[in-house]
Design a protein around this motif. Structure first.
Motif, mmCIF file in Angstrom:
data_model
loop_
_atom_site.group_PDB
_atom_site.id
_atom_site.type_symbol
_atom_site.label_atom_id
_atom_site.label_comp_id
_atom_site.label_asym_id
_atom_site.label_seq_id
_atom_site.Cartn_x
_atom_site.Cartn_y
_atom_site.Cartn_z
ATOM 1 N N LYS A 511 -3.001 6.196 4.642
ATOM 2 C CA LYS A 511 -2.389 7.471 4.258
ATOM 3 C C LYS A 511 -0.884 7.292 4.019
ATOM 4 O O LYS A 511 -0.291 7.955 3.163
ATOM 5 N N ALA A 512 -0.292 6.381 4.792
ATOM 6 C CA ALA A 512 1.141 6.099 4.618
ATOM 7 C C ALA A 512 1.396 5.157 3.453
ATOM 8 O O ALA A 512 2.558 4.874 3.132
ATOM 9 N N MET A 513 0.310 4.654 2.841
ATOM 10 C CA MET A 513 0.382 3.709 1.722
ATOM 11 C C MET A 513 1.137 2.435 2.116
ATOM 12 O O MET A 513 2.014 1.953 1.398
ATOM 13 N N LYS A 514 0.781 1.918 3.306
ATOM 14 C CA LYS A 514 1.419 0.707 3.810
ATOM 15 C C LYS A 514 0.377 -0.337 4.179
ATOM 16 O O LYS A 514 -0.763 -0.016 4.518
ATOM 17 N N ASP A 515 0.790 -1.580 4.129
ATOM 18 C CA ASP A 515 -0.064 -2.685 4.552
ATOM 19 C C ASP A 515 -0.437 -2.480 6.020
ATOM 20 O O ASP A 515 0.440 -2.228 6.861
ATOM 21 N N PRO A 516 -1.737 -2.576 6.377
ATOM 22 C CA PRO A 516 -2.162 -2.285 7.747
ATOM 23 C C PRO A 516 -1.510 -3.165 8.816
ATOM 24 O O PRO A 516 -1.237 -2.689 9.921
ATOM 25 N N LEU A 517 -1.259 -4.430 8.497
ATOM 26 C CA LEU A 517 -0.621 -5.310 9.479
ATOM 27 C C LEU A 517 0.859 -4.968 9.618
ATOM 28 O O LEU A 517 1.388 -4.883 10.742
ATOM 29 N N ASP A 518 1.530 -4.715 8.499
ATOM 30 C CA ASP A 518 2.939 -4.307 8.544
ATOM 31 C C ASP A 518 3.092 -2.961 9.248
ATOM 32 O O ASP A 518 4.078 -2.734 9.970
ATOM 33 N N PHE A 519 2.131 -2.078 9.033
ATOM 34 C CA PHE A 519 2.160 -0.755 9.658
ATOM 35 C C PHE A 519 2.132 -0.893 11.178
ATOM 36 O O PHE A 519 2.897 -0.226 11.887
ATOM 37 N N ARG A 520 1.281 -1.749 11.691
ATOM 38 C CA ARG A 520 1.227 -1.963 13.143
ATOM 39 C C ARG A 520 2.516 -2.610 13.639
ATOM 40 O O ARG A 520 2.998 -2.296 14.736
ATOM 41 N N ARG A 521 3.068 -3.495 12.844
ATOM 42 C CA ARG A 521 4.325 -4.148 13.228
ATOM 43 C C ARG A 521 5.442 -3.112 13.444
ATOM 44 O O ARG A 521 6.305 -3.287 14.313
ATOM 45 N N GLU A 522 5.419 -2.039 12.658
ATOM 46 C CA GLU A 522 6.439 -0.991 12.791
ATOM 47 C C GLU A 522 6.394 -0.311 14.157
ATOM 48 O O GLU A 522 7.427 0.139 14.658
ATOM 49 N N TYR A 523 5.196 -0.221 14.727
ATOM 50 C CA TYR A 523 5.033 0.567 15.960
ATOM 51 C C TYR A 523 4.861 -0.286 17.217
ATOM 52 O O TYR A 523 5.048 0.216 18.326
ATOM 53 N N LEU A 524 4.510 -1.529 17.055
ATOM 54 C CA LEU A 524 4.383 -2.440 18.197
ATOM 55 C C LEU A 524 5.636 -3.304 18.223
ATOM 56 O O LEU A 524 5.651 -4.436 17.756
ATOM 57 N N LYS A 525 6.706 -2.765 18.783
ATOM 58 C CA LYS A 525 8.026 -3.361 18.628
ATOM 59 C C LYS A 525 8.405 -4.340 19.732
ATOM 60 O O LYS A 525 9.439 -5.002 19.632
ATOM 61 N N ASP A 526 7.606 -4.436 20.778
ATOM 62 C CA ASP A 526 7.948 -5.367 21.847
ATOM 63 C C ASP A 526 7.813 -6.805 21.351
ATOM 64 O O ASP A 526 7.063 -7.108 20.413
ATOM 65 N N GLU A 527 8.527 -7.708 21.984
ATOM 66 C CA GLU A 527 8.614 -9.085 21.505
ATOM 67 C C GLU A 527 7.263 -9.784 21.477
ATOM 68 O O GLU A 527 6.935 -10.495 20.513
ATOM 69 N N ARG A 528 6.448 -9.585 22.499
ATOM 70 C CA ARG A 528 5.153 -10.274 22.546
ATOM 71 C C ARG A 528 4.244 -9.795 21.421
ATOM 72 O O ARG A 528 3.539 -10.602 20.794
ATOM 73 N N SER A 529 4.243 -8.499 21.141
ATOM 74 C CA SER A 529 3.419 -7.981 20.045
ATOM 75 C C SER A 529 3.902 -8.503 18.701
ATOM 76 O O SER A 529 3.099 -8.854 17.826
#
Length: 691
Positions: A511-529
């Motif tokens: 819906k955000a018209m973003k790559d699914p892996l990049d989209f998760r990267r935006e919200y999982l900001k901790d170093e290990r993720s």
């Protein structure tokens, strides 16, 4: 199998050999130098029999392949919790085991230095010996253990740095593999004791039904059958009735069971059917806000006022555990005590349950652990040991009860079937709000009753890092009950939550018209993720995918480990979907054996594949419709996709690994299918051939 071989593999350290001295709770050293290490948790294929020994051998400085390993009895005072579940064995024990074994090593060194009258700094331990560096003199541990056991152990011992490990973190061949391939290992179903009789039980197929009457005449004519009687088996908050057939062999007991004629009383409880279960769940999700589990910000306000929102439902089925070793147990009632042998995951729970149910002191319920041919949560239940105890008490003799595959399939307990509703708003390519509700049975109600509190596992599987980045978010449990018995299933609620939550995150990314892996990267900001996502992208070639390939991603958190799956799919020429490859990246922190981790993840992929695309438990008029592997089919070897497993390296505390490899597979698969075909799959199981 000889009696001597059986004793060597199964009998625990409660019968010490001559010269055995318990230097520490997990460590027994014989005066001849032989070292025995204790496995206090159930070995059901996940590798703790080897891994526990691998941890102890590291700091104790002994040859991992030169020690004996013994399964032990249930003894909570001595070992703490022995529940094998929640991927808790390594993550819950490793620090204690490292310190304990290092301390044992140090007192052995202290005993040697006292004999030689030399400084401790001049001595070191290696391969079961203490060695004096300047002279080269040495003692084996057996020569020192009696004196070492009398010494006051140092309070603080220095543990090895990970870089100095010789065993931990390294692949090594499992100690139980030879036993399981040459027939030496004793599983519960193999166990024999003197005077043993055998029983099979015909139980009401409607789970809560009762025995109205039965005709045992034909059963008693079966050669070997000796007794037939009504039996009541307890499972947490309810009882189940059946008719026990006792004989001089399992075969005779099962033939006698087939000859029984039983009239069942099925009045007084709901006779559920699967369509009704899931219809009711969806209705509840449409009409009830449920019990709040976690809320931050104002998701309700944002969602209710949004002109454009995502509002979808997901459905996951009931599943059987279907362990390869059927449920079985030996019990020997002896008046003032009862002794149990069998494939049990939770000896402490069994002691608690049977002591209360049968009026015995807890210490009079003796539980001996054997190898398990699979457990997945099913063999933590107290029902089958209790049933064996009841039958043994009636017979006045030791009895082994063996369940048939049909018993296992039709009696449960099962992973609960659950429905989910996900609502979300995306504005300017960013998540404004998310709202999740789940409706399904709460496993806690079977153990401890309905407290009125929401399901504590509602957020299980959803990464904690999301909460730091998504300002408006809520989770709620919509209470739902049926008479169907449910319990823990590999990865528990993460196996169903993961499908709903990570499928929804993918829908939000679209819906955000973003790559699914990049989209998760935006919200999982901790170093290990971030490092985990980097690794997933690297190993899978995510950025280089082509038009005719579908790639799907999902990342879940389960029992303190984070696991990311990427699944690649393509269209088959004959129609349907082919799974080309699976990449799994694991962050479990401190770990013991990479080979065991990879084996557990590969097994999780197989189990998740079956649950997502092949099998389910369904109900009709209060009865289970599946009964064996012909109608509850398993993945075959030609169904299994190539799987690569990668382990992240860091110094974080240990997470679990027997279960966390499962939850992310199903959503990664369905997300890949969407990427390839544009079709969203929101209900499991589905057929790969019908997509």
């Amino acid at each position: 199998m000889s009696a001597e071989a059986e004793a060597k593999v199964v009998n625990p350290a409660q019968v010490p050999a001559e010269g055995d001295i318990e230097l520490a709770v997990w460590i027994i050293i014989n005066t001849d130098g032989k070292v025995t290490l204790i496995c206090h948790r159930a070995e059901m294929g996940q590798g703790v029999y080897h891994s526990i020994a691998q941890i102890i051998a590291e700091e104790l400085e002994v040859d991992l392949y030169g020690v004996d390993i013994q399964l032990t009895q249930g003894d909570e005072k001595k070992y703490g919790s022995q529940l094998t579940g929640g991927s808790s064995t390594i993550r819950g024990s490793y620090k204690n085991l490292l310190k304990l074994s290092a301390t044992a090593r140090e007192v052995l060194i202290m005993a040697a230095t006292a004999r030689w009258t030399v400084p401790v700094t001049e001595c070191y331990a290696e391969l079961g010996h203490v060695i004096h560096k300047p002279s080269g003199k040495k003692f084996h541990y057996g020569e020192l253990v009696a004196e070492a056991a009398k010494l006051t152990a140092p309070k603080d011992v220095k543990l090895k740095a990970r870089a100095d490990y010789k065993l931990i973190g390294k692949p090594s061949q499992r100690r139980d593999s030879p036993l399981k391939t040459n027939g030496e290992a004793i599983f519960g179903i193999d166990k024999r004791i003197p005077g043993l009789q055998f029983a099979a039980v015909e139980r009401n197929p409607r789970l809560r039904g009762k025995v109205k009457s039965f005709d045992a005449s034909a059963a008693l004519k079966v050669p070997g059958v000796t007794r037939v009687f009504k039996v009541v088996m307890g499972i947490w908050d309810t009882d189940r009735e059946g008719v026990a057939v006792v004989a001089n062999s399992t075969w005779a007991a099962m033939q006698g069971k087939k000859a029984l004629k039983v009239d069942w009383d099925d009045n007084g409880f709901e006779h559920v059917s699967s369509p009704e279960i899931f219809k009711h769940q969806r209705e509840l999700l449409q009409t009830s806000e449920g019990l709040s589990v976690k809320t931050q910000g104002d998701p309700n306000g944002i969602i209710s006022s949004a002109k454009d929102k995502l509002d979808v439902f997901y459905e996951t089925p009931y599943q059987s555990h279907s362990c390869m070793e059927p449920v079985n147990c030996i019990a020997h009632w002896q008046g003032d005590k009862v002794e149990i042998w069998g494939p049990v995951q939770a000896p402490n729970w069994i002691q608690d349950y049977i002591s209360k149910k049968m009026g015995l002191a807890r210490e009079k319920v003796i539980v001996n652990m054997t190898f398990l041919g699979g457990g997945f949560g099913r063999k933590a239940m107290p029902d089958y040991p209790h049933e064996a105890c009841v039958i043994s008490k009636e017979m006045g003799a030791p009895v082994q009860v063996v369940w048939s595959r049909e018993d296992d399939a039709t009696q449960g307990p099962y992973r609960p079937g659950i429905s989910y509703r996900g609502e979300g708003v995306v504005e300017n390519g960013t998540i404004s709000a998310i709202k999740f509700r789940m409706a399904g049975q709460n496993n806690d109600h079977w153990r401890s009753g309905d407290s009125g509190r929401p399901n504590r596992s509602t957020t299980e599987g959803f990464l904690a890092s999301y909460f730091a980045s998504i300002k408006n978010i809520s989770f709620a449990d919509v209470p739902f009950k049926t008479p169907v018995p449910t319990s823990f299933w590999r990865s528990v609620y993460a196996s169903t939550n993961g499908f709903a939550y990570e499928s929804f995150m993918d829908e939000l990314a679209h819906k955000a018209m973003k790559d699914p892996l990049d989209f998760r990267r935006e919200y999982l900001k901790d170093e290990r993720s971030q490092k985990l996502i980097d690794k997933m992208e690297e190993v899978s070639g995510w950025k280089s995918k082509t038009k005719n390939q579908g790639y799907g991603v999902a990342i879940t958190e389960c029992f303190s480990s984070t696991v990311g799956h990427i699944v690649k799919v393509s269209k088959k020429n004959a129609g349907g979907i082919h799974i080309d490859k699976v990449w799994v990246v694991v962050d479990c922190g401190w770990y013991v054996n990479p080979d065991i981790i990879k084996a557990q993840v590969e097994g999780s992929v197989v189990m998740a594949l079956g649950a997502a695309t092949i099998h389910e438990i369904t109900f009709k008029d209060g009865r289970v419709e599946q009964s064996n592997f012909y109608d509850y089919k398993m993945p075959r070897i030609n169904d299994i996709p190539p799987t690569e497993v990668y382990i992240m390296e860091n110094d974080a505390n240990a997470g679990g690994m027997g279960e966390p490899g499962l939850p992310a597979f199903a959503p990664a698969l369905t997300n890949a299918i969407f990427d390839l075909t544009g079709k969203r799959i929101r209900k499991l199981p589905f057929s790969l051939n019908m997509v």
